[in-house]
Design a protein around this motif. Structure first.
Motif, short mmCIF file in Angstrom:
data_model
loop_
_atom_site.label_atom_id
_atom_site.label_comp_id
_atom_site.label_asym_id
_atom_site.label_seq_id
_atom_site.Cartn_x
_atom_site.Cartn_y
_atom_site.Cartn_z
N HIS A 1 0.83 -1.21 0.00
CA HIS A 1 0.00 0.00 0.00
C HIS A 1 0.87 1.26 0.00
CE1 HIS A 1 1.03 0.34 4.25
NE2 HIS A 1 0.41 -0.79 4.54
N THR A 2 2.15 1.12 0.32
CA THR A 2 3.06 2.27 0.39
C THR A 2 4.40 1.93 -0.23
OG1 THR A 2 2.03 2.99 2.48
CG2 THR A 2 4.20 3.90 1.96
N LEU A 3 4.91 2.86 -1.04
CA LEU A 3 6.28 2.77 -1.56
C LEU A 3 7.07 3.96 -1.03
CD1 LEU A 3 5.95 1.75 -5.34
CD2 LEU A 3 6.89 0.37 -3.47
N VAL A 4 8.23 3.69 -0.46
CA VAL A 4 9.11 4.76 0.02
C VAL A 4 10.33 4.78 -0.89
CG1 VAL A 4 10.44 5.65 1.96
CG2 VAL A 4 8.30 4.42 2.38
N ALA B 1 2.78 -9.16 7.10
CA ALA B 1 2.96 -7.92 6.34
C ALA B 1 4.42 -7.49 6.43
CB ALA B 1 2.04 -6.83 6.89
N ALA B 2 5.13 -7.67 5.33
CA ALA B 2 6.57 -7.39 5.33
C ALA B 2 6.87 -5.97 4.88
CB ALA B 2 7.29 -8.37 4.41
N VAL B 3 7.95 -5.42 5.45
CA VAL B 3 8.54 -4.18 4.94
C VAL B 3 9.66 -4.63 4.01
CG1 VAL B 3 9.77 -2.06 5.49
CG2 VAL B 3 7.95 -2.87 7.01
N ALA B 4 9.43 -4.51 2.71
CA ALA B 4 10.31 -5.12 1.71
C ALA B 4 11.48 -4.22 1.33
CB ALA B 4 9.51 -5.46 0.47
N GLY C 1 7.02 -1.08 0.71
CA GLY C 1 8.23 -1.38 -0.06
C GLY C 1 9.15 -0.18 -0.02
N VAL C 2 10.43 -0.41 0.28
CA VAL C 2 11.41 0.68 0.37
C VAL C 2 12.51 0.41 -0.64
CG1 VAL C 2 12.98 1.97 1.86
CG2 VAL C 2 10.93 0.89 2.84
N GLY C 3 12.76 1.37 -1.53
CA GLY C 3 13.78 1.12 -2.54
C GLY C 3 14.22 2.35 -3.29
N ASN D 1 -2.89 -2.08 -5.23
CA ASN D 1 -3.30 -1.65 -3.89
C ASN D 1 -2.48 -0.46 -3.37
OD1 ASN D 1 -5.34 -3.82 -3.11
ND2 ASN D 1 -3.58 -5.07 -3.73
N LEU D 2 -1.71 0.15 -4.25
CA LEU D 2 -0.84 1.26 -3.85
C LEU D 2 -1.66 2.50 -3.52
CD1 LEU D 2 2.19 1.84 -3.49
CD2 LEU D 2 2.21 2.72 -5.83
#
Length: 288
Positions: free
Chosen positions: A162-165, A188-191, A215-217, A235-236
């Motif tokens: 639901h969130t991209l950083v 629920a993973a922080v990828a 997701g962080v990238g 779902n973003l």
């Protein structure tokens, strides 16, 4: 005549013996003094060398300590406080100005294709806390429904956060992942979606088998994962850009052409642009 000579002989011999003894004694005394002086000099030189060695080792230790200190980066280098004061319109203008600065030969039409519309941004200027790593969870809670109650949950669909950083570099992305660990659960993973020590095939496999909340990238790695189909945007709800962070070279994500170009390319993807400001499944860009 003969008696006179014989009487002088023993006396003369005794005198010569005494003279030799005095000379021998004198030489012995001189040798003794020289021996003492040599021993003293030797001891002095030995002590002096020890002091030099001690100082030399001290300098080596000091240099070693300085080198070790220099090799320890300060991750929270600096913060661009001006970002926190920008509303939607100012952010859109800021993005365009940076695009022009990095692409001076592009035409107006080409620049327009790279632009991010005003309605894509969410105004976060009301967030009063300093934009440090430790405040990022509160930032997300502030601008999420139900005060962030669903930030720790993930869709049943694998690889659909639901969130991209978006971070400017792998090391910074790793720091952001650690800052967001409070939202991670067994379901629920922080990828980690960045290239630092993580091969793209490993990231694909992780997304294929994992439910992901956040997701962080880095921009290019996220684009590659989107194009592979393993990272999904259905779902973003938000894209958070790490915009206030200034690295040791005094650069933000906006100042790195090699990072900013793929960032704009990412934000301009058709599946994202069509959802900016949409009534159904609205997608927002937040600049932290």
């Amino acid at each position: 005549m003969a008696d006179t000579q014989s009487s002088k002989g023993p006396s003369s011999t005794k005198g010569q013996d005494k003279k030799r003894k005095r000379e021998d004694g004198h030489r012995t005394a001189q040798n003794s003094k020289m021996q003492k002086r040599w021993s003293k000099d030797k001891k002095f030189n030995k002590n002096n060398n020890k002091e030099k060695d001690k100082k030399g080792n001290g300098n080596k230790d000091d240099n070693k300590q300085l080198n070790q200190t220099a090799q320890q980066p300060e991750r929270e280098e600096a913060i661009d406080e001006s970002i926190s004061k920008m509303n939607e319109q100012i952010l859109a203008d800021h993005f365009m100005q940076k695009a022009k600065a990095h692409n001076k030969d592009l035409t107006a039409v080409e620049l327009n294709d790279m632009s991010v519309p005003v309605h894509a941004f969410q105004d976060t200027s009301s967030f009063e806390q300093e934009r440090k790593l430790t405040q990022l969870p509160d930032f997300l809670k502030t601008y999420s429904p139900e005060k962030g109650a669903r930030l720790g949950s993930a869709s049943e669909e694998k690889g659909s956060p639901h969130t991209l950083v978006i971070a400017p570099a792998g090391l910074r992305a790793a720091d952001l992942v650690r800052a967001l660990r409070s939202f991670q659960t067994k379901d629920a993973a922080v990828a980690k979606l960045f290239a630092k020590h993580i091969k793209i095939e490993e990231a694909k496999q992780f997304l294929e088998r994992s439910r992901v909340s956040i997701g962080v990238g880095t921009p290019q790695r996220i684009i590659d994962l989107l194009e592979s189909g393993t990272l999904k945007t259905a779902n973003l709800e938000r894209i958070v850009i790490d915009g206030s962070h200034i690295d040791q070279k005094k650069r933000s994500i906006f100042d790195m052409k090699e990072v900013y170009a793929p960032l704009l390319k990412l934000l301009a993807r058709e599946e994202l642009k069509e959802r900016y400001g949409a009534k159904d499944k609205d997608l927002k860009i937040l600049v932290y």
